[in-house]
Write a protein that holds these residues in place. Structure first.
Motif, PDB file in Angstrom:
ATOM      1  N   SER A 138     -17.758 -47.967 -13.642  1.00  9.78           N
ATOM      2  CA  SER A 138     -17.822 -46.570 -13.212  1.00  9.78           C
ATOM      3  C   SER A 138     -18.614 -45.768 -14.227  1.00  9.78           C
ATOM      4  O   SER A 138     -18.536 -46.026 -15.431  1.00  9.78           O
ATOM      5  CB  SER A 138     -16.409 -45.976 -13.085  1.00  9.78           C
ATOM      6  OG  SER A 138     -15.603 -46.726 -12.204  1.00  9.78           O
ATOM      7  N   ILE A 139     -19.367 -44.790 -13.739  1.00  9.92           N
ATOM      8  CA  ILE A 139     -20.093 -43.911 -14.649  1.00  9.92           C
ATOM      9  C   ILE A 139     -19.811 -42.457 -14.286  1.00  9.92           C
ATOM     10  O   ILE A 139     -19.619 -42.117 -13.116  1.00  9.92           O
ATOM     11  CB  ILE A 139     -21.617 -44.179 -14.644  1.00  9.92           C
ATOM     12  CG1 ILE A 139     -22.197 -44.057 -13.238  1.00  9.92           C
ATOM     13  CG2 ILE A 139     -21.923 -45.536 -15.223  1.00  9.92           C
ATOM     14  CD1 ILE A 139     -23.709 -44.219 -13.198  1.00  9.92           C
ATOM     15  N   TYR A 140     -19.778 -41.639 -15.301  1.00  8.88           N
ATOM     16  CA  TYR A 140     -19.489 -40.213 -15.141  1.00  8.88           C
ATOM     17  C   TYR A 140     -20.800 -39.447 -14.998  1.00  8.88           C
ATOM     18  O   TYR A 140     -21.728 -39.628 -15.788  1.00  8.88           O
ATOM     19  CB  TYR A 140     -18.714 -39.719 -16.361  1.00  8.88           C
ATOM     20  CG  TYR A 140     -18.470 -38.233 -16.408  1.00  8.88           C
ATOM     21  CD1 TYR A 140     -17.535 -37.640 -15.574  1.00  8.88           C
ATOM     22  CD2 TYR A 140     -19.174 -37.430 -17.311  1.00  8.88           C
ATOM     23  CE1 TYR A 140     -17.298 -36.276 -15.629  1.00  8.88           C
ATOM     24  CE2 TYR A 140     -18.938 -36.064 -17.375  1.00  8.88           C
ATOM     25  CZ  TYR A 140     -18.003 -35.494 -16.528  1.00  8.88           C
ATOM     26  OH  TYR A 140     -17.774 -34.146 -16.582  1.00  8.88           O
ATOM     27  N   ILE A 141     -20.871 -38.612 -13.973  1.00  9.80           N
ATOM     28  CA  ILE A 141     -22.066 -37.804 -13.730  1.00  9.80           C
ATOM     29  C   ILE A 141     -21.702 -36.338 -13.931  1.00  9.80           C
ATOM     30  O   ILE A 141     -20.976 -35.749 -13.123  1.00  9.80           O
ATOM     31  CB  ILE A 141     -22.613 -38.011 -12.295  1.00  9.80           C
ATOM     32  CG1 ILE A 141     -22.834 -39.499 -12.001  1.00  9.80           C
ATOM     33  CG2 ILE A 141     -23.880 -37.202 -12.096  1.00  9.80           C
ATOM     34  CD1 ILE A 141     -23.874 -40.157 -12.860  1.00  9.80           C
ATOM     35  N   GLU A 142     -22.181 -35.767 -15.009  1.00 11.39           N
ATOM     36  CA  GLU A 142     -21.886 -34.366 -15.282  1.00 11.39           C
ATOM     37  C   GLU A 142     -22.589 -33.468 -14.266  1.00 11.39           C
ATOM     38  O   GLU A 142     -23.678 -33.785 -13.778  1.00 11.39           O
ATOM     39  CB  GLU A 142     -22.344 -34.006 -16.695  1.00 11.39           C
ATOM     40  CG  GLU A 142     -21.898 -32.637 -17.158  1.00 11.39           C
ATOM     41  CD  GLU A 142     -22.265 -32.361 -18.606  1.00 11.39           C
ATOM     42  OE1 GLU A 142     -21.978 -31.248 -19.080  1.00 11.39           O
ATOM     43  OE2 GLU A 142     -22.846 -33.252 -19.255  1.00 11.39           O
ATOM     44  N   ALA A 143     -21.945 -32.370 -13.924  1.00 10.99           N
ATOM     45  CA  ALA A 143     -22.509 -31.434 -12.950  1.00 10.99           C
ATOM     46  C   ALA A 143     -23.932 -31.042 -13.330  1.00 10.99           C
ATOM     47  O   ALA A 143     -24.250 -30.852 -14.508  1.00 10.99           O
ATOM     48  CB  ALA A 143     -21.628 -30.194 -12.852  1.00 10.99           C
ATOM     49  N   ASN A 144     -24.778 -30.948 -12.308  1.00 11.49           N
ATOM     50  CA  ASN A 144     -26.177 -30.521 -12.454  1.00 11.49           C
ATOM     51  C   ASN A 144     -27.030 -31.502 -13.259  1.00 11.49           C
ATOM     52  O   ASN A 144     -28.045 -31.113 -13.849  1.00 11.49           O
ATOM     53  CB  ASN A 144     -26.249 -29.118 -13.085  1.00 11.49           C
ATOM     54  CG  ASN A 144     -25.513 -28.082 -12.250  1.00 11.49           C
ATOM     55  OD1 ASN A 144     -25.707 -28.000 -11.040  1.00 11.49           O
ATOM     56  ND2 ASN A 144     -24.645 -27.309 -12.891  1.00 11.49           N
ATOM     57  N   SER A 145     -26.621 -32.766 -13.271  1.00  8.46           N
ATOM     58  CA  SER A 145     -27.430 -33.782 -13.947  1.00  8.46           C
ATOM     59  C   SER A 145     -28.725 -34.028 -13.172  1.00  8.46           C
ATOM     60  O   SER A 145     -28.770 -33.911 -11.942  1.00  8.46           O
ATOM     61  CB  SER A 145     -26.651 -35.098 -14.061  1.00  8.46           C
ATOM     62  OG  SER A 145     -25.562 -34.972 -14.941  1.00  8.46           O
ATOM     63  N   ASN A 146     -29.748 -34.392 -13.908  1.00  3.46           N
ATOM     64  CA  ASN A 146     -31.041 -34.710 -13.304  1.00  3.46           C
ATOM     65  C   ASN A 146     -30.938 -36.000 -12.491  1.00  3.46           C
ATOM     66  O   ASN A 146     -30.376 -36.994 -12.955  1.00  3.46           O
ATOM     67  CB  ASN A 146     -32.088 -34.852 -14.413  1.00  3.46           C
ATOM     68  CG  ASN A 146     -33.455 -35.212 -13.886  1.00  3.46           C
ATOM     69  OD1 ASN A 146     -33.744 -36.384 -13.670  1.00  3.46           O
ATOM     70  ND2 ASN A 146     -34.289 -34.206 -13.677  1.00  3.46           N
ATOM     71  N   THR A 147     -31.485 -35.987 -11.289  1.00  2.00           N
ATOM     72  CA  THR A 147     -31.383 -37.148 -10.397  1.00  2.00           C
ATOM     73  C   THR A 147     -31.984 -38.398 -11.023  1.00  2.00           C
ATOM     74  O   THR A 147     -31.423 -39.496 -10.906  1.00  2.00           O
ATOM     75  CB  THR A 147     -32.073 -36.858  -9.051  1.00  2.00           C
ATOM     76  OG1 THR A 147     -31.425 -35.744  -8.425  1.00  2.00           O
ATOM     77  CG2 THR A 147     -31.991 -38.064  -8.121  1.00  2.00           C
ATOM     78  N   GLN A 148     -33.108 -38.255 -11.693  1.00  2.00           N
ATOM     79  CA  GLN A 148     -33.745 -39.421 -12.312  1.00  2.00           C
ATOM     80  C   GLN A 148     -32.873 -40.015 -13.415  1.00  2.00           C
ATOM     81  O   GLN A 148     -32.808 -41.238 -13.578  1.00  2.00           O
ATOM     82  CB  GLN A 148     -35.123 -39.028 -12.878  1.00  2.00           C
ATOM     83  CG  GLN A 148     -36.155 -38.693 -11.809  1.00  2.00           C
ATOM     84  CD  GLN A 148     -36.323 -39.817 -10.797  1.00  2.00           C
ATOM     85  OE1 GLN A 148     -36.448 -40.993 -11.161  1.00  2.00           O
ATOM     86  NE2 GLN A 148     -36.310 -39.465  -9.514  1.00  2.00           N
ATOM     87  N   ASN A 149     -32.181 -39.155 -14.148  1.00  4.02           N
ATOM     88  CA  ASN A 149     -31.270 -39.647 -15.185  1.00  4.02           C
ATOM     89  C   ASN A 149     -30.075 -40.376 -14.567  1.00  4.02           C
ATOM     90  O   ASN A 149     -29.578 -41.359 -15.117  1.00  4.02           O
ATOM     91  CB  ASN A 149     -30.779 -38.492 -16.053  1.00  4.02           C
ATOM     92  CG  ASN A 149     -31.871 -37.930 -16.949  1.00  4.02           C
ATOM     93  OD1 ASN A 149     -32.858 -38.613 -17.227  1.00  4.02           O
ATOM     94  ND2 ASN A 149     -31.709 -36.691 -17.393  1.00  4.02           N
ATOM     95  N   ILE A 150     -29.633 -39.882 -13.415  1.00  2.00           N
ATOM     96  CA  ILE A 150     -28.527 -40.541 -12.708  1.00  2.00           C
ATOM     97  C   ILE A 150     -28.959 -41.926 -12.246  1.00  2.00           C
ATOM     98  O   ILE A 150     -28.239 -42.916 -12.428  1.00  2.00           O
ATOM     99  CB  ILE A 150     -28.070 -39.688 -11.504  1.00  2.00           C
ATOM    100  CG1 ILE A 150     -27.463 -38.370 -11.991  1.00  2.00           C
ATOM    101  CG2 ILE A 150     -27.056 -40.455 -10.654  1.00  2.00           C
ATOM    102  CD1 ILE A 150     -27.143 -37.391 -10.874  1.00  2.00           C
ATOM    103  N   LEU A 151     -30.147 -42.002 -11.668  1.00  2.00           N
ATOM    104  CA  LEU A 151     -30.671 -43.294 -11.206  1.00  2.00           C
ATOM    105  C   LEU A 151     -30.833 -44.265 -12.372  1.00  2.00           C
ATOM    106  O   LEU A 151     -30.531 -45.463 -12.251  1.00  2.00           O
ATOM    107  CB  LEU A 151     -32.016 -43.090 -10.505  1.00  2.00           C
ATOM    108  CG  LEU A 151     -31.961 -42.384  -9.146  1.00  2.00           C
ATOM    109  CD1 LEU A 151     -33.369 -42.001  -8.688  1.00  2.00           C
ATOM    110  CD2 LEU A 151     -31.289 -43.275  -8.105  1.00  2.00           C
ATOM    111  N   LYS A 152     -31.279 -43.750 -13.501  1.00  2.62           N
ATOM    112  CA  LYS A 152     -31.446 -44.581 -14.693  1.00  2.62           C
ATOM    113  C   LYS A 152     -30.101 -45.117 -15.171  1.00  2.62           C
ATOM    114  O   LYS A 152     -29.972 -46.297 -15.521  1.00  2.62           O
ATOM    115  CB  LYS A 152     -32.113 -43.765 -15.802  1.00  2.62           C
ATOM    116  CG  LYS A 152     -32.367 -44.551 -17.087  1.00  2.62           C
ATOM    117  CD  LYS A 152     -33.015 -43.666 -18.149  1.00  2.62           C
ATOM    118  CE  LYS A 152     -33.215 -44.445 -19.448  1.00  2.62           C
ATOM    119  NZ  LYS A 152     -33.792 -43.577 -20.517  1.00  2.62           N
ATOM    120  N   SER A 153     -29.086 -44.258 -15.160  1.00  2.00           N
ATOM    121  CA  SER A 153     -27.749 -44.667 -15.600  1.00  2.00           C
ATOM    122  C   SER A 153     -27.160 -45.722 -14.670  1.00  2.00           C
ATOM    123  O   SER A 153     -26.519 -46.682 -15.119  1.00  2.00           O
ATOM    124  CB  SER A 153     -26.829 -43.445 -15.656  1.00  2.00           C
ATOM    125  OG  SER A 153     -25.552 -43.798 -16.125  1.00  2.00           O
TER     126      SER A 153
END
Length: 352
Positions: free
Chosen positions: A70-85
């Motif tokens: 599981s990974i935590y996605i902080e509010a308003n995170s950049n989509t590309q950073n989310i995909l990278k994670s």
């Protein structure tokens, strides 16, 4: 639809299960001399898990071998950073995405493609989220566990087997028609039409079954079945082995996906997808065949008494302080506002 829900108590609003028990809750609070006694139940979780806690933080309490990635996605995170994670953590499609603070399956979605993820983020990226690998074991259950602080072995008081919302083909009807003719499915037509928008004209073969929703929540159509007949010493020993590795957790429900109960007894081929604290319910009470409304009320009181025992023992033996009433009420007020927002967004999402 409203008449159907009125006739079937398992669909009644939650306040009808709790308001009748309020006098008993007041009685327990008076005995403990604290209105927030339950806040001392699970010291490992913020407010003992009253619903305002981070699900991601709670998941981290579970030993690594028994939990999904599981990974935590902080509010308003950049989509590309989310995909990278997601890539770095080797989470593959499909996966689950859900609010970090959530309940009753609200905004929980199975994501199959990057486009679906991007669409989800467009709507909900303003709240903290969790991306979790999809656990592909075929069964799901909720196991309610507790352990008194002055005892070395815990107990299981409830097992809920979950039957995902499913339709069976007749070789003639379209999926859309099967949904409309299914008593449980037709309660969720907007959601199901959205989930299966590309397959509504599909005709299932005779006796072919299709699962309509893999999210194991009653509010998403999953049927809860009383599995208390499966409680035995071997299962309690197996679950206790896990829970003893989580200091400060004494009461709550483990939502588990598993391949078979035989494997679960051996602690293999399963994952704990969620760990819930004092807000969790012994959900076997919602089995309409093996329970009644009044039995459900009785079970809730029974579990509140367990909370009372654990909390007062923690307070006395382990010196766990009860939350200040002002702090606890503030967390509930914040949760109520957040819940209202989440419910509103869920309704909009189902209609769109």
């Amino acid at each position: 639809m409203k008449l159907f829900k009125f006739k079937h108590w398992e669909y009644w609003p939650s306040y009808l299960f709790y308001l009748p028990n309020i006098p008993y809750a007041v009685y327990l609070a008076l005995r403990a001399k604290s209105l927030t006694l339950f806040s001392a139940t699970n010291p490992a979780i913020q407010h003992s898990g009253n619903g305002s806690e981070s699900k991601f933080a709670t998941i981290q309490l579970i030993p690594s071998a028994y939990k999904p990635i599981s990974i935590y996605i902080e509010a308003n995170s950049n989509t590309q950073n989310i995909l990278k994670s997601i890539l770095e953590n080797k989470i593959q499609y499909p996966f689950i995405i859900k609010p970090d603070i959530g309940f009753r399956g609200l905004l929980v979605q199975k994501i199959y493609t990057q486009i679906e993820l991007e669409n989800y983020l467009k709507n909900y990226n303003h709240i903290d989220l969790i991306v979790q690998e999809f656990v592909d074991f075929k069964n799901e259950c909720g196991i309610f566990y507790h352990r008194l602080p002055n005892e070395t072995k815990g107990k299981i008081t409830s097992i809920t087997l979950k039957k995902y919302l499913t339709v069976c083909g007749d070789g003639i009807s379209t999926l859309k028609k099967l949904i409309e003719n299914n008593e449980r499915a037709k309660l969720h037509i907007p959601l199901l039409n959205k989930l299966h928008q590309n397959n509504l004209n599909l005709i299932l073969q005779k006796d072919e079954e299709k699962i309509l929703n893999f999210i194991g929540n009653h509010s998403k159509g999953t049927q809860f079945i009383n599995g208390n007949n499966l409680i035995n010493n071997n299962l309690e020993t197996a679950i206790d082995k896990i829970m003893q590795q989580i200091p400060g957790f004494y009461y709550g429900r483990l939502d588990i996906k598993y391949q078979s109960f035989e494997d679960l007894l051996l602690l293999k081929n399963f994952k704990i997808i969620e760990l819930n604290g004092i807000i969790s319910e012994p959900t076997h009470i919602y089995d309409p065949i093996n329970s009644t409304y009044f039995n459900a009320l009785k079970e809730i009181r029974k579990h509140w008494k367990i909370i009372y025992k654990i909390a007062t023992l923690n307070h006395t033996i382990n010196k766990v302080e009860y939350d200040k009433a002002s702090d606890f009420l503030a967390s509930l007020k914040k949760l109520k506002k957040y819940s209202k927002q989440l419910n509103k967004q869920s309704l909009i999402s189902n209609k769109s």
